[in-house]
Write an enzyme that holds these catalytic residues in place. Sequence first.
Site, PDB file in Angstrom:
ATOM      1  N   GLU A 133      32.994  -2.977  19.136  1.00 21.42           N
ATOM      2  CA  GLU A 133      32.508  -2.665  17.666  1.00 21.42           C
ATOM      3  C   GLU A 133      31.604  -2.828  17.199  1.00 21.42           C
ATOM      4  OE1 GLU A 133      36.041  -3.263  15.484  1.00 21.42           O
ATOM      5  OE2 GLU A 133      37.264  -2.103  16.369  1.00 21.42           O
ATOM      6  N   ARG A 142      32.120  13.202  29.017  1.00 21.03           N
ATOM      7  CA  ARG A 142      32.532  14.145  27.878  1.00 21.03           C
ATOM      8  C   ARG A 142      32.883  13.287  27.232  1.00 21.03           C
ATOM      9  NH1 ARG A 142      35.530  18.437  30.083  1.00 21.03           N
ATOM     10  NH2 ARG A 142      36.360  18.901  27.734  1.00 21.03           N
ATOM     11  N   THR A 172      28.175  17.798  22.100  1.00 20.25           N
ATOM     12  CA  THR A 172      28.717  17.300  23.167  1.00 20.25           C
ATOM     13  C   THR A 172      27.494  16.992  23.934  1.00 20.25           C
ATOM     14  OG1 THR A 172      29.179  19.423  23.801  1.00 20.25           O
ATOM     15  CG2 THR A 172      30.852  19.010  22.654  1.00 20.25           C
ATOM     16  N   TYR A 201      34.950  -4.341  24.564  1.00 20.28           N
ATOM     17  CA  TYR A 201      35.192  -3.680  23.838  1.00 20.28           C
ATOM     18  C   TYR A 201      33.308  -4.002  23.178  1.00 20.28           C
ATOM     19  CZ  TYR A 201      38.996  -2.144  21.661  1.00 20.28           C
ATOM     20  OH  TYR A 201      39.744  -0.639  20.865  1.00 20.28           O
ATOM     21  N   ASP A 220      25.165  22.734  15.417  1.00 22.21           N
ATOM     22  CA  ASP A 220      26.088  22.045  15.772  1.00 22.21           C
ATOM     23  C   ASP A 220      25.786  22.826  17.944  1.00 22.21           C
ATOM     24  OD1 ASP A 220      28.116  21.366  18.152  1.00 22.21           O
ATOM     25  OD2 ASP A 220      29.786  22.129  16.797  1.00 22.21           O
ATOM     26  N   LYS A 275      29.149  19.790  29.587  1.00 23.46           N
ATOM     27  CA  LYS A 275      28.724  21.010  28.891  1.00 23.46           C
ATOM     28  C   LYS A 275      27.464  20.886  29.643  1.00 23.46           C
ATOM     29  CE  LYS A 275      31.271  22.813  24.448  1.00 23.46           C
ATOM     30  NZ  LYS A 275      32.097  21.510  24.512  1.00 23.46           N
TER      31      LYS A 275
END
Length: 414
Positions: A53, A232, A223, A51, A197, A226
């Site tokens: 954050e 991803r 992204t 983790y 985008d 692609k």
Amino acid sequence: MSHLRQSDPQVAELIQQESRRQASVLRLIPSENYASPAVMEATGSVLTNKYSEGYPFRRYYQGQEFIDLIEDIALKRARELFGAEHANVQPYSGSPANMAVYLGLLKPHDRVLGMDLAAGGHLTHGAKVSFSGKFYEVRQYGLSRSTGLVDYEAARAMAREFQPKLIFTGASSYPRTIDFSIFRQIADEVGAYLVADISHISGLCISGDHPHPLPHADVVTTTTHKLLRGPRGGMILCRGELAPKIDKAVFPGLQGGPHNHVTAAIAVALGEAARPDFTEYCHQVVRNAQALAQGLTDQGCQLVTGGTDNHLVLIDATPLGHTGKSLAVALERAGIVANANKIPFDPRPAEEPSGVRLGTPALTTRGMREAQMAQVAAFIGQVARDAGNATVLETVRGQVAELCAGFPAPGVAV
Ligand SMILES: Cc1ncc(COP(=O)(O)O)c(C=O)c1O
């Protein structure tokens, strides 16, 4: 997958079958690709256990000495590769990246101008069914009926009248070049932020096959899967002065802990994309799309705008006596996987649209070139003509498998 096979044979078997499918069919969905074995290893690493954050060297949890360095490498590579002042690699995917831009730069119900989904835009660019169309006041621009190209002057007129605070450019299903400089002029005229985008074309913007959105756009989203061939994920690039707003929107605005295994895989993919062979790959993606377009035209297919400048081609299936869906289903029976898609000014509904969208990123990663694109176009022509003939579909499926066997898919174990 020895551990997985032992612990959960059912899931292991399905993954194995999906591997076989990915190896043995022609994958023509323009947003799909084959990530490299190195990207896959990073994605499947122990980093998923941690983790983190916060941002590098500013975390809310201890134990970050290696995670910080990994995210820092990803950020540095992203800034260098795209020539951006600031990068954020934490968005969980493309849609959350776009959501963070709205959250960071706008207040609820602010005005947004985006490209219509039916014209090739993305859901997150203001479609009614998306958060973007529900929480913001949206107008949508589209295409010229005569050319099928973005109608820049209509977008300009709409912007003048509507006075949006943010303009989205970029698309999911547009086979031609987008002129970011015109959108910059429009945004300047009305004092709006410009967001580009480039999820579909990020690789082409790096390789020079498509004009770069910077310095025109204030913010660029993409992204990381692609054409970019990463895991991803999502990424935001922006001017330095917008960095605090964007970073705060991603965390703590929208997300908690970043997916560190994905961050590492993004770093690896960006490292790969900086190499000359990636530039050559992108050039070949475009050459292959143009060869596919030519081959399809020779087969009697009607293409939206008559061809392509980028990695994708949109067929109008209706002159072939199909809907987009019926053609996509017949193609899949023959081992050719594409998606049904709306075409510009499509009279048909989204569930049963008129078009089929095809792209060359995945086939090009397998090493296929123009000669194979001619073969693929011939297969598609044959399926379109004989969709009702099971024997023909079976024969084409065999030919497809033979073609695929000659071009092994990287990272796919069978
Ligand atoms: C232009 C564009 N933006 C954003 C997205 C959303 O990406 P994701 O599916 O990762 O949320 C897509 C996905 O297809 C896209 O084409």
